[in-house]
Design a protein around this motif. Structure first.
Motif, mmCIF file in Angstrom:
data_model
loop_
_atom_site.group_PDB
_atom_site.id
_atom_site.type_symbol
_atom_site.label_atom_id
_atom_site.label_comp_id
_atom_site.label_asym_id
_atom_site.label_seq_id
_atom_site.Cartn_x
_atom_site.Cartn_y
_atom_site.Cartn_z
ATOM 1 N N LEU A 305 -58.384 28.902 2.614
ATOM 2 C CA LEU A 305 -58.028 27.815 1.702
ATOM 3 C C LEU A 305 -57.200 28.345 0.538
ATOM 4 O O LEU A 305 -56.234 27.707 0.106
ATOM 5 N N ALA A 306 -57.581 29.517 0.017
ATOM 6 C CA ALA A 306 -56.831 30.093 -1.101
ATOM 7 C C ALA A 306 -55.410 30.455 -0.679
ATOM 8 O O ALA A 306 -54.457 30.338 -1.464
ATOM 9 N N ILE A 316 -53.301 16.769 -1.520
ATOM 10 C CA ILE A 316 -54.267 15.960 -2.283
ATOM 11 C C ILE A 316 -53.542 14.905 -3.102
ATOM 12 O O ILE A 316 -53.926 13.728 -3.119
ATOM 13 N N VAL A 317 -52.465 15.307 -3.775
ATOM 14 C CA VAL A 317 -51.707 14.351 -4.592
ATOM 15 C C VAL A 317 -51.105 13.259 -3.717
ATOM 16 O O VAL A 317 -51.155 12.061 -4.054
ATOM 17 N N LEU A 318 -50.541 13.629 -2.582
ATOM 18 C CA LEU A 318 -49.926 12.645 -1.683
ATOM 19 C C LEU A 318 -50.959 11.676 -1.124
ATOM 20 O O LEU A 318 -50.695 10.479 -1.005
ATOM 21 N N MET A 381 -55.409 22.569 5.347
ATOM 22 C CA MET A 381 -55.052 21.416 4.508
ATOM 23 C C MET A 381 -56.107 20.314 4.633
ATOM 24 O O MET A 381 -56.507 19.687 3.637
ATOM 25 N N THR A 382 -56.553 20.078 5.863
ATOM 26 C CA THR A 382 -57.576 19.049 6.071
ATOM 27 C C THR A 382 -58.870 19.416 5.369
ATOM 28 O O THR A 382 -59.470 18.595 4.664
ATOM 29 N N LEU A 383 -59.305 20.661 5.554
ATOM 30 C CA LEU A 383 -60.538 21.102 4.888
ATOM 31 C C LEU A 383 -60.397 21.034 3.370
ATOM 32 O O LEU A 383 -61.332 20.641 2.662
ATOM 33 N N GLY A 384 -59.233 21.387 2.869
ATOM 34 C CA GLY A 384 -59.027 21.339 1.421
ATOM 35 C C GLY A 384 -59.117 19.929 0.866
ATOM 36 O O GLY A 384 -59.759 19.693 -0.166
ATOM 37 N N VAL A 385 -58.486 18.978 1.551
ATOM 38 C CA VAL A 385 -58.543 17.586 1.095
ATOM 39 C C VAL A 385 -59.966 17.051 1.206
ATOM 40 O O VAL A 385 -60.460 16.351 0.305
#
Length: 807
Positions: A305-306, A316-318, A381-385
């Motif tokens: 993730l990092a 996240i913003v999108l 990206m999915t895990l982060g969101v």
């Protein structure tokens, strides 16, 4: 890893969740978010601490989420969802689930493509899998926070329904990404067809499975173990059969099955079994939620993730920005288009910020082929969101609700609080008085307890308008009616389907008195559609007669129950001294007016159908008495007052008595059918034998006040002769206005032109009173004409006379 060790680790995770559950009550963080945090901590620790190395093998997989957790969680949510509120808001829910998700997919994909120059196919692929709000995450959080009903239904409904859209779009875009296809017209057309097939095909399959299992449950009677097993079978079979064999939406199949069970199935089983079923599924969902969110945390690799943090931040913003048009533009436009109540601005903010992502998005991204370029990037990206929405969005929803004043009491709730505190204080002081009389407490302890109760349960004495007082007293009366209805249900007098029907009527009445636009009772809608389908079909004449007899029986039963309920509400208000006198007297006068109307309705049926009424009240009284006897035997057996042998013998006696209760049948026509037929001019000179033959083939049908017998513009070939009652004949002058042509009574007839070949009705006939009619079809008359030449001559003469009139 041996199976025994896997089960042991799962039980350890579940035990850890149960340890955390009471500890999180004092924290401003939802329980599910705490579980994700624990999972992340365990996953990180397992890399360095050898005793936890086995946790490295516990990760979310697509099959684990889709075929183990999801059926249980979706089924429990659909079963407990307020189906009536969902139907009212079905259009905004579908708009959020389909076009809003497509727009979000495009906005997220286009944004990633522009910012990072990511291939458009991969960017849109990520947009599709991340745009759907996860039903598991949303439902568990909203239940924990106690969100308002309509907000809960909108967000839960969206999260349940948009899964099908996300999966279809994801599969289409995945195919394009693998083969390098373009988004041309043919592809779009195929995508539209696939979506319709997957979405509605899944719902239809679930509905069919639900109906079959509901009827199966009826055969189980009070065998709760069998009913519970059938519900588990329904949840998993509908999902797996949909996904694995028909390739339609498994989630929609489970949603359709659970809604069917929640709306129709509860009428086929006892109330006690329904409550136990609801509690059991809540336990199943609790276990699955605990394990799922722990596994979500365990699946997170902080190092990866990092590495992709810039991508995650932009994603996240999108995701947040792409939800804005759906909530603030598309939803209000849909509500205005369908004339539905507007959603408060605070609710919109919660809907936007509460679009959580969860295990479903992770399961979808894990299903990507291993050799797909940028698979690890999409996964991170999915895990982060998902982690952001669970660790940032979810914990901040409750403070946001407080900030927006959504937890503040409105005027009605302040009245409820005021009256509730007074009622609770009175009850608490009564308990202390009983303890004093029993010499259970010393005077000092009694004084301290009284002081505590009076200090804590101190009424606020807020300024309450008369209108608010009146609304609250009406709610008290409605609650008393429901309690009486449930008491009658417990005594075996009220079947479950009738209980739900009357409760629906009470809700509609409350909405009408509160100023909310109330629609027609859904049961009555179905009833009117069924009546319209039956009335002009010759093959359905006997069914129409039976159906109308059932309607009259249902009307009588419902009227009698409403009388008992109204009496109970009136008595309850009379005994309540803690409510406003003026409001109480107003509501009691309203109840008295309703009671008079109900008695008048009962009297009308009694006068119109004296024989039917007499047999009905006899049968209902006998069944109610035997139901009460059965309930008492159940209670005695349950508390050990009688043994199993005596209980079984009593049940046999009750069954024997039920078999001897006479059925309710229609009374013979008066005047007889052959005399009624001779009142029609074309049959006035029929011989006795011919009239009796035709009478034997005619059907007797009954219509209640307000029923449409025939409708202008509809096709039909039947003549109706009025045996008893009154009908109104009207004709449409334009699209809105109708002119009354005549009122017809006993001995009159209508629809005779259908016997002469003109099958399009020229007027509408509506029952004014409960009416019994004799129905003759053209087919029956022509069959008689082949045997009796006199009938053929009368018909030919009538046709010639009509032809001359038309000239």
């Amino acid at each position: 890893m041996p199976l025994s060790e896997s089960i042991l680790i799962l039980m350890a995770l579940l035990a850890l969740a149960m340890i955390a559950a009471p500890l999180t009550r004092s924290l401003p963080i939802p329980f599910t978010v705490v579980l994700v945090g624990i999972g992340i901590a365990l996953g990180w620790t397992s890399q360095f601490w050898e005793p936890l190395h086995q946790l490295q093998h516990f990760r979310l997989t697509p099959d684990l989420v889709l075929f183990i957790f999801l059926p249980t969680l979706i089924f429990e949510s659909g079963y407990n969802l307020d189906a009536r509120q969902l139907i009212k808001d079905i259009f905004p829910v579908l708009v959020l689930a389909v076009p809003a998700l497509l727009l979000s997919t495009f906005l997220v994909g286009a944004g990633l493509h522009l910012v990072f120059d990511m291939p458009l196919s991969l960017a849109l692929l990520f947009g599709a899998l991340i745009s759907a709000t996860d039903p598991v995450a949303v439902i568990s959080l909203f239940k924990e926070l106690g969100a308002p009903l309509r907000l809960t239904v909108l967000v839960e409904g969206e999260s349940l329904f948009n899964d099908a859209t996300a999966i279809v779009v994801f599969n289409i875009l995945l195919g394009m990404a693998l083969v390098g296809g373009s988004m041309d017209g043919h592809t779009m057309l195929h995508a539209g067809y696939e979506f319709i097939y997957v979405f509605f095909g899944g719902a239809l399959l679930g509905l069919i499975c639900g109906l079959i299992v509901c009827e199966w449950m009826r055969l189980m009677r009070d065998n709760f173990s069998a009913i519970l097993v059938l519900s588990v079978i329904l949840a998993y079979v509908s999902f797996i059969f949909a996904e694995h064999y028909l390739h339609v939406s498994g989630v929609m199949a489970v949603v359709g099955a659970s809604l069917c069970l929640g709306v129709y199935g509860v009428t086929r089983i006892s109330h006690h079994a329904g409550e136990l079923l609801r509690e059991s599924w809540e336990v199943f969902a609790y276990i699955c939620n605990a394990l799922l969110f722990l596994l979500v945390g365990l699946s997170v690799d902080l190092h990866n993730l990092a590495t992709h943090l810039p991508y995650i931040a932009v994603a996240i913003v999108l995701v947040l920005l792409s939800r804005l048009p759906a909530v603030y533009l598309m939803l209000p436009a849909t509500l205005r288009r369908f004339h539905l109540p507007a959603v408060r601005s605070g609710d919109k903010h919660i809907m936007w910020w509460g679009g959580l992502k969860g295990g479903l998005a992770i399961a979808i991204v894990l299903s990507l082929p291993e050799d797909l370029a940028a698979r690890q990037l999409l996964l991170d990206m999915t895990l982060g969101v998902v982690i952001f929405t669970l660790l940032i969005n979810a914990p901040s929803i409750k403070p946001l609700m407080n900030k927006l004043g959504m937890n503040a009491l409105n005027a009605n709730e302040k009245v409820e609080l005021e009256q509730g505190v007074l009622h609770a204080q009175k009850h608490a002081l009564n308990v202390l008085q009983r303890m004093e009389k029993a010499r259970f407490m010393s005077k000092v302890s009694l004084h301290q307890a009284n002081s505590l109760i009076q200090d804590v349960m101190q009424p606020q004495h807020a300024s309450i308008s008369p209108a608010r007082q009146l609304s609250h007293v009406r709610q008290i009366a409605s609650r008393a009616e429901v309690e009486e209805l449930e008491h009658l249900r417990d005594a075996g007098v009220v079947p479950q389907y009738l209980l739900l029907d009357i409760k629906s009527e009470l809700r509609l009445e409350r909405e009408a008195t509160s100023g909310e636009v109330a629609g027609l009772n859904p049961v009555l809608k179905v009833e009117q559609k069924l009546l319209r389908w039956l009335r002009e079909r010759d093959t359905m004449a006997s069914w129409l007669s039976r159906y109308q007899a059932l309607r009259i029986s249902g009307l009588l039963r419902r009227t009698i129950l409403r009388i008992l309920m109204t009496d109970a509400a009136n008595a309850h208000l009379k005994s309540r001294k803690d409510i406003d006198d003026d409001a109480r007297n107003t509501v009691r006068n309203e109840l008295k007016t309703r009671l008079n109307a109900l008695h008048a309705q009962l009297t009308e049926v009694h006068e119109n159908y004296p024989g039917f009424f007499s047999r009905f009240e006899t049968r209902m009284g006998m069944l109610a008495a035997l139901a009460g006897a059965g309930w008492q035997a159940d209670d005695d057996h349950k508390h050990g007052e009688i043994g199993k042998k005596a209980y079984c013998r009593i049940q046999q006696l009750i069954t024997e008595a039920e078999s001897r209760i006479p059925e309710v049948k229609n009374t013979p026509l008066n005047p007889p059918a052959k005399d009624l037929i001779r009142m029609v001019p074309i049959f006035s000179r029929l011989s006795t034998q011919a009239a009796e033959t035709l009478a034997s083939q005619a059907a007797v049908v009954t219509f209640l006040p307000g029923d449409t017998v025939i409708e202008e513009g509809a096709r039909g070939d039947a003549l109706y002769i009025i045996s008893h009652g009154e009908v109104m004949v009207s004709h449409r002058e334009n699209t809105q206005d109708s002119a009354i042509l005549a009122n017809l009574r006993t001995g009159d007839f209508f629809g005779e032109m259908a016997l002469l070949g003109d099958q399009v009705r020229k007027a509408t006939v509506t029952a004014i009173q409960a009416s019994t009619l004799l129905r003759l079809t053209r087919k029956e008359v022509l069959a008689l004409a082949s045997q009796y030449p006199e009938v053929q001559q009368h018909l030919k003469a009538a046709e010639e006379e009509r032809a001359q009139t038309l000239e």
